[in-house]
Design a protein around this motif. Structure first.
Motif, PDB file in Angstrom:
ATOM      1  N   TYR A 106       0.766  -1.384   0.113  1.00  0.00           N
ATOM      2  CA  TYR A 106      -0.069  -0.130  -0.036  1.00  0.00           C
ATOM      3  C   TYR A 106       0.854   1.366  -0.199  1.00  0.00           C
ATOM      4  CZ  TYR A 106      -3.794  -3.076   1.019  1.00  0.00           C
ATOM      5  OH  TYR A 106      -4.920  -3.937   0.794  1.00  0.00           O
ATOM      6  N   GLY A 107       1.981   1.215   0.461  1.00  0.00           N
ATOM      7  CA  GLY A 107       2.905   2.427   0.627  1.00  0.00           C
ATOM      8  C   GLY A 107       3.205   2.983  -0.872  1.00  0.00           C
ATOM      9  N   TRP A 108       3.545   2.241  -1.637  1.00  0.00           N
ATOM     10  CA  TRP A 108       3.921   2.665  -3.306  1.00  0.00           C
ATOM     11  C   TRP A 108       2.497   3.477  -3.804  1.00  0.00           C
ATOM     12  CZ3 TRP A 108       8.363   3.962  -5.472  1.00  0.00           C
ATOM     13  CH2 TRP A 108       8.299   4.058  -6.707  1.00  0.00           C
ATOM     14  N   LEU A 109       1.580   2.747  -3.472  1.00  0.00           N
ATOM     15  CA  LEU A 109       0.210   3.309  -3.811  1.00  0.00           C
ATOM     16  C   LEU A 109      -0.164   4.679  -3.254  1.00  0.00           C
ATOM     17  CD1 LEU A 109      -2.397   2.694  -5.627  1.00  0.00           C
ATOM     18  CD2 LEU A 109      -3.341   1.576  -3.661  1.00  0.00           C
ATOM     19  N   ILE A 110      -0.035   4.784  -2.003  1.00  0.00           N
ATOM     20  CA  ILE A 110      -0.075   5.859  -1.213  1.00  0.00           C
ATOM     21  C   ILE A 110       0.720   7.008  -1.734  1.00  0.00           C
ATOM     22  CG2 ILE A 110       0.288   6.999   0.974  1.00  0.00           C
ATOM     23  CD1 ILE A 110      -0.770   4.455   2.402  1.00  0.00           C
TER      24      ILE A 110
END
Length: 141
Positions: A106-110
């Motif tokens: 999710y970090g890359w998406l955020i």
């Protein structure tokens, strides 16, 4: 304005890293920015990037430093996070989907949703660089 901070690979330094970023920007950009909105966005992005270095790139190597560079100019910022890890091939990244119920990724998406541009470069002089760029709009009166 350009500045940088080198810190240990230790989550206990996260508050220091966040304060450094926001204080540096506040000195440079002053009262012309919607600080509540921008600080929340930048704090989340920086926390995600810094914690990823600690949990993944420098896993079990707290002695390795993390270098964070900040440049503010022309209504925008560039933030670089440098690490000494093995690196991550973006070709292996699978964006999370609601159906998959993934626990990670999710970090890359955020970061991509909150920043204008996100680039990741593997192994420059033995280090990896995550570069985050965003415009910082002036406060609407």
């Amino acid at each position: 304005m350009k500045t940088e901070l080198q810190v240990p690979s230790d989550l206990r330094f996260l508050t220091i890293v966040e304060q450094w970023l926001l204080s540096s920007l506040e000195v440079e950009l002053g009262e012309h920015i919607d600080w509540p909105r921008q600080s929340n966005r930048l704090r989340l992005v920086l926390a995600e990037a810094y914690s990823n270095v600690i949990r993944h790139a420098h896993k079990d190597q707290p002695n390795l430093p993390v270098l964070i560079r900040l440049e503010a100019k022309d209504g925008g910022i560039a933030l670089e996070i440098w690490d000494y890890g093995q690196g991550y091939s973006m070709g292996e990244y699978n964006p999370p989907t609601p159906e998959a119920k993934q626990e990670s990724g999710y970090g890359w998406l955020i970061m991509n949703r909150l920043m204008d541009r996100v680039d990741y470069t593997l192994q420059i002089d033995g280090r990896n660089c995550l570069k985050l760029q965003a415009s910082i709009p002036e406060k609407v009166p």
